[in-house]
Write a protein that holds these residues in place. Structure first.
Motif, PDB file in Angstrom:
ATOM      1  N   GLU A  27       0.598  -1.293   0.151  1.00 26.04           N
ATOM      2  CA  GLU A  27       0.105  -0.242   0.124  1.00 26.04           C
ATOM      3  C   GLU A  27       1.038   1.327  -0.273  1.00 26.04           C
ATOM      4  OE1 GLU A  27       0.147  -2.643   2.269  1.00 26.04           O
ATOM      5  OE2 GLU A  27      -2.160  -3.820   1.728  1.00 26.04           O
ATOM      6  N   PHE A  28       1.902   0.984   1.053  1.00 23.22           N
ATOM      7  CA  PHE A  28       2.775   2.107   1.058  1.00 23.22           C
ATOM      8  C   PHE A  28       3.813   2.707  -0.291  1.00 23.22           C
ATOM      9  CE2 PHE A  28       6.754   4.452   1.311  1.00 23.22           C
ATOM     10  CZ  PHE A  28       6.346   5.316   2.697  1.00 23.22           C
ATOM     11  N   GLU A  29       3.841   1.827  -0.860  1.00 24.09           N
ATOM     12  CA  GLU A  29       5.140   1.647  -2.206  1.00 24.09           C
ATOM     13  C   GLU A  29       3.799   2.531  -3.774  1.00 24.09           C
ATOM     14  OE1 GLU A  29       7.784   2.206  -2.142  1.00 24.09           O
ATOM     15  OE2 GLU A  29       8.182   0.840  -0.135  1.00 24.09           O
ATOM     16  N   SER A  30       2.614   1.633  -3.549  1.00 18.70           N
ATOM     17  CA  SER A  30       1.773   1.705  -4.792  1.00 18.70           C
ATOM     18  C   SER A  30       1.497   3.196  -4.744  1.00 18.70           C
ATOM     19  CB  SER A  30       0.689   1.348  -4.439  1.00 18.70           C
ATOM     20  OG  SER A  30       0.686  -0.257  -4.062  1.00 18.70           O
ATOM     21  N   GLU A  31       1.239   3.837  -3.283  1.00 15.14           N
ATOM     22  CA  GLU A  31       0.715   5.135  -3.144  1.00 15.14           C
ATOM     23  C   GLU A  31       1.405   6.040  -3.710  1.00 15.14           C
ATOM     24  OE1 GLU A  31       0.805   7.027   0.331  1.00 15.14           O
ATOM     25  OE2 GLU A  31      -1.360   7.765  -0.081  1.00 15.14           O
ATOM     26  N   ARG A  32       3.596   5.633  -2.373  1.00 17.86           N
ATOM     27  CA  ARG A  32       4.206   6.588  -3.322  1.00 17.86           C
ATOM     28  C   ARG A  32       4.390   6.611  -4.587  1.00 17.86           C
ATOM     29  NH1 ARG A  32       9.388   5.746  -4.446  1.00 17.86           N
ATOM     30  NH2 ARG A  32       9.047   3.468  -4.462  1.00 17.86           N
ATOM     31  N   VAL A  33       4.339   5.490  -5.605  1.00 20.76           N
ATOM     32  CA  VAL A  33       5.008   5.577  -6.748  1.00 20.76           C
ATOM     33  C   VAL A  33       3.891   6.524  -7.575  1.00 20.76           C
ATOM     34  CG1 VAL A  33       4.439   4.101  -8.763  1.00 20.76           C
ATOM     35  CG2 VAL A  33       5.769   3.528  -7.034  1.00 20.76           C
ATOM     36  N   LEU A  34       2.326   6.374  -6.995  1.00 22.58           N
ATOM     37  CA  LEU A  34       1.106   7.232  -7.846  1.00 22.58           C
ATOM     38  C   LEU A  34       1.418   8.596  -7.815  1.00 22.58           C
ATOM     39  CD1 LEU A  34      -2.149   5.635  -6.743  1.00 22.58           C
ATOM     40  CD2 LEU A  34      -1.618   5.674  -8.875  1.00 22.58           C
ATOM     41  N   ARG A  35       1.830   9.470  -5.917  1.00 21.61           N
ATOM     42  CA  ARG A  35       2.599  10.477  -6.458  1.00 21.61           C
ATOM     43  C   ARG A  35       3.654  10.924  -6.960  1.00 21.61           C
ATOM     44  NH1 ARG A  35      -0.845  12.888  -2.355  1.00 21.61           N
ATOM     45  NH2 ARG A  35      -1.085  11.025  -0.799  1.00 21.61           N
ATOM     46  N   GLN A  36       4.700   9.927  -6.935  1.00 23.44           N
ATOM     47  CA  GLN A  36       5.627  10.034  -7.658  1.00 23.44           C
ATOM     48  C   GLN A  36       5.536  10.659  -9.313  1.00 23.44           C
ATOM     49  OE1 GLN A  36       8.899   6.903  -7.174  1.00 23.44           O
ATOM     50  NE2 GLN A  36       9.099   7.197  -9.264  1.00 23.44           N
ATOM     51  N   ARG A  37       4.137   9.637  -9.632  1.00 22.64           N
ATOM     52  CA  ARG A  37       3.723   9.878 -11.212  1.00 22.64           C
ATOM     53  C   ARG A  37       2.538  11.434 -11.398  1.00 22.64           C
ATOM     54  NH1 ARG A  37       2.478   6.402 -14.803  1.00 22.64           N
ATOM     55  NH2 ARG A  37       3.876   7.475 -15.814  1.00 22.64           N
ATOM     56  N   GLY A  38       3.091  11.838 -10.500  1.00 25.50           N
ATOM     57  CA  GLY A  38       1.669  12.907 -10.590  1.00 25.50           C
ATOM     58  C   GLY A  38       0.342  12.793 -10.319  1.00 25.50           C
ATOM     59  N   TYR A  39      -0.338  11.393 -10.117  1.00 27.14           N
ATOM     60  CA  TYR A  39      -1.307  11.389  -9.336  1.00 27.14           C
ATOM     61  C   TYR A  39      -1.527  12.334  -7.872  1.00 27.14           C
ATOM     62  CZ  TYR A  39      -1.890   9.227 -13.584  1.00 27.14           C
ATOM     63  OH  TYR A  39      -2.996   8.699 -15.156  1.00 27.14           O
ATOM     64  N   THR A  40      -2.771  11.976  -7.359  1.00 27.71           N
ATOM     65  CA  THR A  40      -2.897  12.497  -5.985  1.00 27.71           C
ATOM     66  C   THR A  40      -4.353  11.301  -5.292  1.00 27.71           C
ATOM     67  OG1 THR A  40      -3.410  14.720  -6.861  1.00 27.71           O
ATOM     68  CG2 THR A  40      -3.672  14.551  -4.916  1.00 27.71           C
TER      69      THR A  40
END
Ligand SMILES: Cc1cc2nc3c(=O)[nH]c(=O)nc-3n(C[C@H](O)[C@H](O)[C@H](O)COP(=O)(O)OP(=O)(O)OC[C@H]3O[C@@H](n4cnc5c(N)ncnc54)[C@H](O)[C@@H]3O)c2cc1C
Length: 395
Positions: free
Chosen positions: A106-119
């Protein structure tokens, strides 16, 4: 580069075969599909289901996040182009059984989403209880709502792709592949069994085997690499579908890498589907057995604890569906290095459907020997360390 027009035979009319045939026909090749049925995906095909999850959430694995992101562009485009919208962008509720910590799915998926410009919308237990009250928030201290994703009507998607293929001139033959034929090390066609039992042959410049879980049976030299793995699906019937639909009940993964559970909102007819992205068991695709009582009990205890209002919801259907697992959880798409002209497109490993919009292009490039940025991970490879995709039960 000038394209050569080739006679291509695609074996298998599931998602991988249907979209590959369509893409190859659009590239100007003469394409024939061979499957055991001509009217759509075979009833036992893995693609032939009421729903599949479409998500970008892949832990720290940016490769799949990006591939899903590209696929989603096309899912949205298909929604605009097709007579019926078959992708439902209802987002994806990701629930964690522990507070977020680096390294967790969960942490890593959310981190990658933010890294790629999603909120993504992060929440705690109190916010979960307030916004999605069906959930027992005491079990899920944290989570997030993934901003892009949802689910697709998978069987209908495959039928639509086959229909588009027909329009592009794809020819259909009903029959079961028996053997891929070669002249020396060059593939020359196939022998297949017709509906009436008699054997026939077809010649082809290229053969694409996209037979899902049947692939290692049809190409036995792949039996150490690809495994048919049985996985249970359960359909329940809820009394009031409107209470179990998005946005109050979005598609979800509940501690998926620790528990395996994921599920879908109710359809209009009240059917609510629960799946388990677990280890499964190796099975013969043609005698896969039934969903066991042990599994039904396991699912019931998940519902009782996590979704208490569904504690006594009746089961209205079960299905054993087959993953085509690779040893590393990556798809298997590429030309057989020992059989020129044989392209395998399989190894969905329980998460391949969402990439359907991109699979045709990847297969087309593998067949035409063009560069494709996704192929390095899917191409023919030596057996290495076993791995699973990030959302799958890791135990
Ligand atoms: C329980 C379950 C849940 C899943 N959930 C998801 C999800 O939520 N999201 C996601 O992205 N992915 C999911 N997947 C994975 C996804 O369904 C598969 O990766 C994808 O559907 C595979 O498509 P395919 O075309 O490779 O195989 P299939 O759809 O199985 O098609 C194979 C075709 O080959 C044909 N065939 C077999 N033998 C022969 C023969 N001898 N001759 C001719 N034709 C033959 C069959 O008839 C069939 O039509 C799930 C899979 C399962 C089993």
């Amino acid at each position: 580069m000038q394209r050569e027009c080739l006679d291509v035979l695609v074996v298998g009319a599931g998602a991988f075969g249907a979209v590959s045939a369509l893409e190859l026909a659009q590239r100007g090749h003469q394409v024939t599909i061979l499957d055991r049925t001509t009217i759509g995906p075979h009833p036992s095909a893995s693609s032939n289901d009421i729903s599949k999850m479409i998500r970008m959430d892949y832990g720290s694995d940016i490769f799949y996040h990006e591939l899903a992101d590209y696929s989603l562009d096309i899912w949205e485009q298909w929604n605009e182009e097709w007579p019926k919208r078959l992708y439902h962008p209802e987002r994806f509720l990701v629930l964690a059984a522990k507070p977020f910590e680096p390294g967790s799915f969960e942490f890593e998926s959310e981190r990658v989403l933010r890294q790629r410009g999603y909120t993504p919308e992060r929440f705690n237990a109190a916010q979960l209880a307030a916004k999605w009250p069906a959930w027992n928030a005491s079990l899920y201290p944290q989570g997030y709502l993934s901003p892009r994703g949802g689910w697709a009507e998978s069987g209908a998607v495959v039928s639509r792709l086959l229909e588009s293929g027909r329009t592009e001139g794809v020819h259909f033959i009903q029959g079961a592949l028996d053997e891929v034929l070669s002249k020396g090390s060059q593939v020359s066609g196939v022998r297949y069994r017709e509906r009436n039992g008699s054997m026939n042959t077809l010649t082809a410049d290229r053969v694409v085997v996209a037979a899902g879980a049947w692939t290692p049976i049809l190409l036995p030299w792949l039996e150490d690499t690809l495994k048919p793995v049985a996985q249970p699906i359960i359909h329940y019937e809820v009394e009031d579908p409107s209470q179990w639909q998005s946005p109050i009940f979005p598609p979800f993964a509940a501690d998926t890498s620790g528990s395996g559970w994921y599920g879908f909102p109710s359809l209009q007819d009240g059917r609510l589907k629960l799946g388990h992205h677990g280890n499964g068991r190796v099975a013969d695709p043609d005698s896969r057995g039934e969903v066991s009582k042990e599994h039904l009990d396991h699912a019931r205890s998940f519902l009782r604890s996590s979704l208490p209002k569904l504690s006594d919801v009746p089961v209205v259907g079960t299905r054993v569906c087959l993953y085509c697992d690779t040893f590393d959880g990556d798809l298997w798409i590429g030309e057989d290095p020992e059989r020129s002209g044989l392209i395998v497109a399989a190894g969905g490993s329980g998460h391949g459907f969402k990439f359907t919009p991109m699979i045709g292009k990847i297969v087309g490039d593998a067949l035409e020997k063009r560069d494709n940025r996704w192929l390095y991970r899917f191409d023919w490879r030596e057996r290495g360390k076993p791995r699973k995709e990030a959302a799958r039960l890791q135990l």
